[in-house]
Write a protein that holds these residues in place. Structure first.
Motif, PDB file in Angstrom:
ATOM      1  N   SER A 170     -10.197  -3.787   2.350  1.00  0.00           N
ATOM      2  CA  SER A 170     -10.174  -3.296   3.399  1.00  0.00           C
ATOM      3  C   SER A 170      -9.846  -4.493   4.066  1.00  0.00           C
ATOM      4  O   SER A 170     -10.300  -5.634   4.339  1.00  0.00           O
ATOM      5  CB  SER A 170     -11.755  -2.815   2.965  1.00  0.00           C
ATOM      6  OG  SER A 170     -11.655  -1.745   1.763  1.00  0.00           O
ATOM      7  N   THR A 211      -6.985   4.861   3.746  1.00  0.00           N
ATOM      8  CA  THR A 211      -7.954   5.388   4.273  1.00  0.00           C
ATOM      9  C   THR A 211      -8.796   4.817   5.159  1.00  0.00           C
ATOM     10  O   THR A 211      -8.562   3.955   5.077  1.00  0.00           O
ATOM     11  CB  THR A 211      -8.676   5.524   3.217  1.00  0.00           C
ATOM     12  OG1 THR A 211      -8.042   5.832   1.826  1.00  0.00           O
ATOM     13  CG2 THR A 211     -10.000   5.994   3.249  1.00  0.00           C
ATOM     14  N   THR A 215      -7.422  10.372   4.686  1.00  0.00           N
ATOM     15  CA  THR A 215      -6.649   9.248   3.778  1.00  0.00           C
ATOM     16  C   THR A 215      -4.692  10.199   4.003  1.00  0.00           C
ATOM     17  O   THR A 215      -4.800  10.940   3.913  1.00  0.00           O
ATOM     18  CB  THR A 215      -6.425   9.791   1.812  1.00  0.00           C
ATOM     19  OG1 THR A 215      -8.343   9.439   1.790  1.00  0.00           O
ATOM     20  CG2 THR A 215      -5.859   8.715   1.615  1.00  0.00           C
ATOM     21  N   GLN A 217      -1.084   4.022   0.165  1.00  0.00           N
ATOM     22  CA  GLN A 217      -2.000   4.901   0.449  1.00  0.00           C
ATOM     23  C   GLN A 217      -2.876   4.393   1.707  1.00  0.00           C
ATOM     24  O   GLN A 217      -3.779   3.215   1.045  1.00  0.00           O
ATOM     25  CB  GLN A 217      -3.056   5.650  -0.437  1.00  0.00           C
ATOM     26  CG  GLN A 217      -4.211   6.395   0.216  1.00  0.00           C
ATOM     27  CD  GLN A 217      -5.357   7.021  -1.207  1.00  0.00           C
ATOM     28  OE1 GLN A 217      -5.209   6.248  -2.105  1.00  0.00           O
ATOM     29  NE2 GLN A 217      -4.761   8.213  -1.398  1.00  0.00           N
ATOM     30  N   LYS A 226      -3.115  -2.513  -9.307  1.00  0.00           N
ATOM     31  CA  LYS A 226      -4.004  -1.558  -7.937  1.00  0.00           C
ATOM     32  C   LYS A 226      -4.819  -2.329  -7.886  1.00  0.00           C
ATOM     33  O   LYS A 226      -5.800  -2.572  -8.385  1.00  0.00           O
ATOM     34  CB  LYS A 226      -3.982  -0.343  -8.960  1.00  0.00           C
ATOM     35  CG  LYS A 226      -2.987   0.103  -9.844  1.00  0.00           C
ATOM     36  CD  LYS A 226      -2.271   1.454  -9.326  1.00  0.00           C
ATOM     37  CE  LYS A 226      -0.778   1.594 -10.331  1.00  0.00           C
ATOM     38  NZ  LYS A 226       0.495   1.731  -9.733  1.00  0.00           N
ATOM     39  N   THR A 260      -8.946   1.213   4.867  1.00  0.00           N
ATOM     40  CA  THR A 260      -7.927   0.822   3.419  1.00  0.00           C
ATOM     41  C   THR A 260      -7.457   0.984   3.005  1.00  0.00           C
ATOM     42  O   THR A 260      -6.564   2.359   3.236  1.00  0.00           O
ATOM     43  CB  THR A 260      -9.519   1.080   2.283  1.00  0.00           C
ATOM     44  OG1 THR A 260     -10.969   1.066   3.264  1.00  0.00           O
ATOM     45  CG2 THR A 260      -9.343   1.021   0.976  1.00  0.00           C
ATOM     46  N   SER A 295       4.810   2.187   1.172  1.00  0.00           N
ATOM     47  CA  SER A 295       4.779   0.758   0.761  1.00  0.00           C
ATOM     48  C   SER A 295       5.365  -0.633   1.016  1.00  0.00           C
ATOM     49  O   SER A 295       5.465  -2.153   1.345  1.00  0.00           O
ATOM     50  CB  SER A 295       5.193   0.348  -0.843  1.00  0.00           C
ATOM     51  OG  SER A 295       6.023   0.644  -1.505  1.00  0.00           O
ATOM     52  N   ALA A 325       0.377  -1.615  -0.098  1.00  0.00           N
ATOM     53  CA  ALA A 325      -0.367   0.051  -0.241  1.00  0.00           C
ATOM     54  C   ALA A 325       0.638   1.435  -0.090  1.00  0.00           C
ATOM     55  O   ALA A 325       1.631   1.401   0.553  1.00  0.00           O
ATOM     56  CB  ALA A 325      -1.247  -0.091   0.950  1.00  0.00           C
ATOM     57  N   ASN A 361      -3.996   0.684  -0.421  1.00  0.00           N
ATOM     58  CA  ASN A 361      -4.588   0.762  -1.933  1.00  0.00           C
ATOM     59  C   ASN A 361      -3.083   0.902  -2.194  1.00  0.00           C
ATOM     60  O   ASN A 361      -1.970   1.879  -1.987  1.00  0.00           O
ATOM     61  CB  ASN A 361      -5.562   2.178  -1.991  1.00  0.00           C
ATOM     62  CG  ASN A 361      -6.162   1.892  -1.818  1.00  0.00           C
ATOM     63  OD1 ASN A 361      -7.246   1.999  -2.161  1.00  0.00           O
ATOM     64  ND2 ASN A 361      -6.558   3.487  -1.148  1.00  0.00           N
ATOM     65  N   SER A 417      -7.295  -2.460  -4.184  1.00  0.00           N
ATOM     66  CA  SER A 417      -8.032  -1.933  -2.816  1.00  0.00           C
ATOM     67  C   SER A 417      -8.596  -3.148  -1.374  1.00  0.00           C
ATOM     68  O   SER A 417      -8.780  -3.741  -2.413  1.00  0.00           O
ATOM     69  CB  SER A 417      -9.597  -0.766  -3.114  1.00  0.00           C
ATOM     70  OG  SER A 417      -9.527  -0.717  -1.888  1.00  0.00           O
TER      71      SER A 417
END
Length: 185
Positions: A155, A65, A71, A63, A151, A166, A76, A61, A168, A153
């Protein structure tokens, strides 16, 4: 002397050839660059899909959230969800002065995977649902990988309270990942 001259001529020829090739890459049209990028995306998607099918992948990740939509951008190699067979690791680490539970400014939890389910819709999007139970975690993990890209996402929904986070980032095969795992609970 003759060998040195031949070696130097070969080196000059190799450099000139490499320079000519990089000059051609700059002359690609917008459409050609688009096609090339689509091919690269397709290959990375296939590599990610293969790792998911083997249950040996990492969502690295960049990013994170939080529950209310706040966010933050993170590194990473210290923020990831990793699956290796029937084991999973969820780690978040933020750049804060407090070392956190894992020594990196966050938390690292490890547990066993249950009810791992992978589905694909008509458009080729991949959905993964899994339960992760361990000493420091009891949660459901939901991962969405859109068709044609690496890419994703991911959660993480806690089972005992309404905490949700979450992540990303990119899906990477486990053997190609460069994550740094902190101290687990």
């Amino acid at each position: 002397m003759k060998k040195t001259l031949i070696t130097m001529l070969l080196a000059i020829f190799a450099i000139a050839t490499a320079g000519a090739q990089t000059g051609d890459n700059k002359k690609l049209s917008k459409q050609e660059r688009k096609v090339l990028q689509a091919r690269i995306d397709s290959l990375t998607f296939q590599k990610a899909l293969s790792a998911i099918n083997d249950t040996a992948f990492v969502v690295e990740a960049d990013q994170v959230t939080f529950k209310r939509g706040y966010t933050v951008h993170v590194t990473s190699n210290t923020n990831f969800i990793a699956f290796c067979g029937d084991r999973a690791v969820v780690q978040v680490a933020f750049n804060v002065p407090w070392p956190g539970f894992n020594g990196l400014g966050g938390i690292t939890v490890e547990g066993s995977v249950s009810k791992y389910k992978k589905t694909t819709d008509k458009k080729g999007n991949v959905y993964i649902q899994a339960g992760v139970q361990g000493v420091g975690i009891s949660a459901q993990v939901f991962i969405t990988l859109p068709n044609g890209t690496d890419k994703a996402s991911a959660s993480v929904q806690q089972n005992f309270y309404s905490g949700r986070i979450t992540l990303n980032g990119n899906v990477v095969p486990l053997e190609e990942s460069n994550v740094f795992k902190g101290k687990t609970l």
